[in-house]
Design an enzyme around this catalytic site. Structure first.
Site, short mmCIF file in Angstrom:
data_model
loop_
_atom_site.label_atom_id
_atom_site.label_comp_id
_atom_site.label_asym_id
_atom_site.label_seq_id
_atom_site.Cartn_x
_atom_site.Cartn_y
_atom_site.Cartn_z
N GLN A 19 11.32 -11.98 4.15
CA GLN A 19 11.10 -13.09 5.07
C GLN A 19 12.38 -13.86 5.39
OE1 GLN A 19 7.43 -14.24 2.55
NE2 GLN A 19 6.93 -15.03 4.59
N HIS A 113 7.55 -8.43 -3.49
CA HIS A 113 6.84 -9.40 -2.64
C HIS A 113 6.45 -8.70 -1.34
CE1 HIS A 113 6.22 -13.90 -1.67
NE2 HIS A 113 5.72 -13.22 -0.65
N ASN A 157 3.84 -10.03 -6.27
CA ASN A 157 3.33 -11.21 -5.59
C ASN A 157 1.95 -10.94 -5.00
OD1 ASN A 157 3.76 -13.91 -4.23
ND2 ASN A 157 3.34 -12.61 -2.45
N GLU A 158 1.04 -11.81 -5.30
CA GLU A 158 -0.32 -11.73 -4.71
C GLU A 158 -0.90 -10.33 -4.79
OE1 GLU A 158 -0.42 -13.68 -0.86
OE2 GLU A 158 -0.10 -15.64 -1.77
C1 BGC Z 1 2.83 -15.12 0.69
C2 BGC Z 1 4.01 -15.56 1.49
C3 BGC Z 1 3.53 -16.14 2.81
C4 BGC Z 1 2.69 -17.34 2.50
C5 BGC Z 1 2.20 -18.12 3.69
C6 BGC Z 1 1.63 -16.00 0.79
O1 BGC Z 1 0.56 -15.18 1.09
O2 BGC Z 1 3.20 -14.84 -0.62
O3 BGC Z 1 4.88 -14.50 1.66
O4 BGC Z 1 4.57 -16.42 3.67
O5 BGC Z 1 1.56 -16.94 1.76
O6 BGC Z 1 1.29 -17.41 4.45
#
Ligand code: BGC
Length: 852
Positions: A19, A113, A157-158
């Site tokens: 990002q 990520h 991440n997530e």
């Molecule tokens: C993610 C980020 C994303 C943010 C806002 C999360 O799902 O980890 O990469 O930019 O939310 O949408």
């Protein structure tokens, strides 16, 4: 009273490599951004050039007073090719860690990520068998390179992003993520294109964000567990956790099960993977309210953010309390943030969120830190650069950093380790209840499966039938073997019959009116009759074992797209349909087929392209052109070209742009050549293909399908017309075509071209419903064995439908489109022409005809 936070509380801001870094062109997301028909609003491009500017950026974050910087390592940079590691990239991330240390920030590292190397996609991505081990090997290289300053690591991440997106896209009705064109997101084309850029196909491709099913959850969990084990070995003492995105679940009346289902999918099912971690990384943006049918819209009039989420700063504390109730681990809030241009609302959001978290800490919730999402306005994935979460704005023309007041606000809180006086948390508007902490999700009892026993299976590959049992669960075949599980299943004794894949008609004309049930003398019907007739013909094809049909054009503009929608939504019986619009020939005197007086398409490339685009607009997938004429209807016409090269090239370009498939009626050699040149996917007849056309067909054999369409020819020869209807020249032409094709088809087959049965059924002397006759004709005229003809109508049928990886064969995981035949069609293929030999017809796991 001052709201102090515990000593050592981690105050920070977060970013993710793709990002912010820029030029991350070796990863899957980059391929998606550049894919043909990509739904991404922007391309990441140089992003905010953080890969080069990280030192200044880190210094800036520290200058606000922050104590931690969460950033991610880009796997695609560290391991640009499988097994090849980049010292440059590893040194870069070491330099990022060093810059954090230099400025007094704790480096909080995320090892993955969302983005993955392109090469991983060719190995099945996040559904690939080797992926956990490959991820662990990457982590093994990264950890030592980062050095001893790294104390905490988030592996992935997530992990639940795939689960979450699946849920979200099922609910598009009321929460369309902004900037996403729903149609283009759902269109399969762009994923094919992205997959191609990763050196694979859409069936193999699986980005992290797509891995939301059972398999994806298993692979991601395994990757986390494997990475944790590696970290324990190569970097002992480093604390490990994974992150999950968790909205606050609330319930409207009757919504407990749905809210609990969301909580199960996004949190509880990850507990086995988390077991053994040192902390939990929680990411929250909003609350979600659930009713009996799923998520419901937030209460009327609530404030929403740039992401169209409800502005709900209290949600993060509520979720932290819920997590603490279920998990005895320290909790780090690794993401929480506000998107929008009004920074006063960002400040309000942060303040209220922190007030809530403070109260939770007072109540014993073990919170250890808060890293705001995000440090800088950046590339917000599919939404592009318009969605802005940052504490710092960035002018992307100059890459100048412009801190917002919220940066100072959060920095001051960090410096003081306390909230300013007067900031409190507010209850959320609306009357929804919290989901009870202990409410458990009970999955609905699994629907009983279906087991066929005492059958022989013709699997579509062309090999002989073999004795086996076959089990179907839901829409798919789940087991084939000597004996499969009969648990929770309806068992069907096939009485020694043959179970085979459903057939595909490759040259279907559902609007050609005549069928085995109703003779229509002529081709034109009033619109109402025409529409109903098409629906009836769809049912008739299915009755006769055709579970798929590739349309070769229609007599009405939008009948087939509408019919397809009806069939797909379960509204009426019919085959899977590749729908077409009106079959097209350019304006000419004495039109060959009366298309029912729909809008003309004029001559010239622009008009042709506009016609193609129009087909997209009405929901057709295949666009049919008469590239050459038809001698059966006008003597000599088969050798006449009806379009210029420029027109056809324009059609090709428009079809590619709009993700459509071109289908061509092409007898003449030049028609075949032009069709191939323009990128036609399906060519009918190809009767007079010369050596050059044959070479071109062979060269395009992986892209093109040919259906010789012999059914109509044989029917013409067999017809006994009424006295007023002179078929003499039609019969002469048919005799010539038959003789020519007897040599042509075996030659095309020898060259590896994919040939499919499909015979232009629907004329008065060649009724819809007789479609299986093509199979017998193939054996009779083209030298096919019955099993080979069946392979062409099944396995190749799946391919022409664009679903070759899940349709047209009886294989585990394939869609359950199948026929139970009393008798063996690989011995006598003609038995398929009598529908009473079809003892069962199943499409998509559901019986159209249930066995007695
Ligand atoms: C993610 C980020 C994303 C943010 C806002 C999360 O799902 O980890 O990469 O930019 O939310 O949408």
């Amino acid at each position: 009273m001052h709201k102090n936070f515990p000593a050592g509380f981690l105050w920070g801001a977060a970013t993710a490599a793709h990002q912010v870094e820029g030029g991350n062109d070796n990863c899957d997301t980059w391929a998606e951004e550049w894919a043909e028909g990509s739904p991404y609003a922007d391309k990441s491009g140089d992003a905010i050039d953080h890969y080069r500017r990280f030192r200044d950026d880190i210094a800036l974050l520290a200058s606000f007073g922050l104590k931690a910087y969460r950033f991610s390592i880009e796997w695609a940079r560290v391991e640009p090719r499988e097994g090849e590691f980049s010292d440059e990239a590893l040194a870069h991330y070491r330099a990022v860690v060093d810059a954090c240390v230099e400025h007094g920030l704790e480096p909080l590292v995320t090892l993955h990520h969302f983005t993955s190397p392109k090469w991983l996609m060719a190995l099945g991505g996040w559904k690939g068998e080797r992926t956990p081990a490959l991820f662990a090997r990457y982590v093994e290289r990264v950890m030592p390179a980062l050095g001893p300053a790294v104390k905490r690591v988030i592996t992935l991440n997530e992990c639940n992003i795939g689960v979450l997106l699946q849920g979200m896209f099922a609910q598009l009705g009321f929460v369309p993520p902004i900037g996403v064109d729903v149609k283009s997101w759902r269109a399969p084309g762009w994923r094919n294109s992205a997959a191609e850029a990763c050196g694979t196909d859409a069936a193999t491709y699986c980005a992290f964000q797509m891995a939301g099913d059972e398999r994806g959850v298993a692979v991601i969990s395994a990757a986390h567990i494997a990475a944790r084990a590696v970290i324990r070995r190569v970097a002992p003492g480093v604390q490990v956790g994974l992150s999950l995105a968790l909205s606050q679940p609330q319930v409207a009346p009757g919504g407990e099960q749905q809210a609990a289902k969301m909580w199960h999918g996004n949190f509880r099912q990850w507990l086995p993977a988390i077991d053994g971690d040192d902390f939990f990384a929680l990411q929250n943006y909003t609350r979600e309210i659930y009713g009996p049918d799923g998520q419901v819209a937030p209460p009327e009039g609530v404030e929403t953010t740039g992401m169209r989420y409800e502005f709900a700063p209290q949600a993060v504390a509520s979720v932290a309390r819920r997590v603490a109730h279920e998990l005895k681990l320290p909790i780090l809030i690794t993401e929480n943030g506000y998107s929008g241009s009004d920074d006063t609302r960002r400040i309000a959001f942060i303040g209220q969120a922190l007030a809530g978290l403070h109260a939770a800490i007072e109540d014993g919730v073990p919170l250890i830190g808060y890293t705001y999402w995000t440090a800088f306005d950046n590339f917000e994935w599919v939404f592009g650069y318009a969605v802005r979460f940052g504490l710092v704005a960035v002018d992307r023309a100059t890459q100048q950093r412009l801190p917002k007041p919220s940066a100072t606000f959060l920095g001051d809180i960090a410096r003081r380790n306390a909230l300013p006086d007067g900031i409190t948390t507010h209850p959320q508007p609306g009357t929804s209840e919290e989901l009870a902490m202990d409410h458990r999700y009970t999955p609905p009892a699994a629907e009983p499966g279906v087991v066929f026993t005492n059958v022989r299976v013709f699997d579509g590959s062309g090999s002989a039938p073999f004795a086996a049992e076959l089990r179907v669960d839901g829409r798919r075949i789940t087991a084939i073997g000597q004996s499969v599980s009969h648990d929770n299943a309806r068992v069907i004794d096939g009485r020694g019959g043959v179970l085979m894949p459903g057939l595909t008609e490759a040259h279907a004309h559902l609007t050609w009116p005549t069928s085995v049930e109703k003779f229509v003398p002529g081709m034109s019907l009033p619109p109402e009759e025409l529409t109903l007739t098409a629906a009836r013909n769809a049912r008739i094809l299915l009755d006769h074992g055709f579970t798929s049909a590739y349309s070769a054009g229609a007599l009405g503009k939008r009948i087939e797209p509408a019919l397809k929608d009806m069939i797909d939504s379960g509204g009426m019986p019919g085959p899977r349909l590749i729908a077409s619009s009106v079959e097209r020939e350019p304006p000419m005197e004495g039109s060959l087929l009366d298309p029912g007086k729909v809008d003309e398409h004029g001559a010239g490339p622009a008009n042709v392209a506009a016609f193609v685009k129009g087909c997209k607009d009405i929901g057709a997938k295949a666009v049919k052109f008469l590239i050459s004429g038809e001698s059966a209807l006008k003597p000599g016409a088969s050798l006449e070209l009806l379009y210029t090269e420029e027109e056809l090239m324009a059609a090709g370009a428009a079809a590619r742009e709009h993700d459509l498939w071109l289908t061509g009626h092409a007898h003449a050699a030049d028609a075949v050549k032009l069709g191939l040149k323009a990128g036609f996917r399906v060519l009918y007849h190809c009767t007079y293909a010369d050596e050059e056309a044959l070479d071109m067909l062979e060269a395009a054999k992986d892209e093109v399908f040919v259906a010789p369409s012999i059914g109509i020819i044989q029917a013409t020869l067999d017809a006994t017309p009424p006295p007023h209807f002179d078929m003499t020249h039609m019969k002469q032409d048919a005799a010539l075509v038959l003789e020519t094709q007897k040599a042509l088809v075996p030659e095309l087959r020898r060259r590896g071209v994919r040939l499919l049965p499909g015979g232009d059924y629907g004329f008065p002397f060649n009724p819809n419903g007789r479609n299986a006759r093509d199979l017998e004709l193939w054996v009779q005229h083209f030298g096919y064995t019955p099993a080979e003809a069946l392979h062409a109508a099944t396995a190749l049928g799946g391919q022409i439908m664009g679903m070759g990886d899940e349709l047209g064969q009886l294989k585990e995981g394939f869609l359950a489109d199948l026929l139970l035949v009393d008798g063996d069609p690989t011995e006598n293929v003609a038995i398929l022409q009598n529908k009473h030999h079809l003892k069962a017809i199943m499409k998509d796991g559901r019986f159209h005809k249930s066995p007695a």
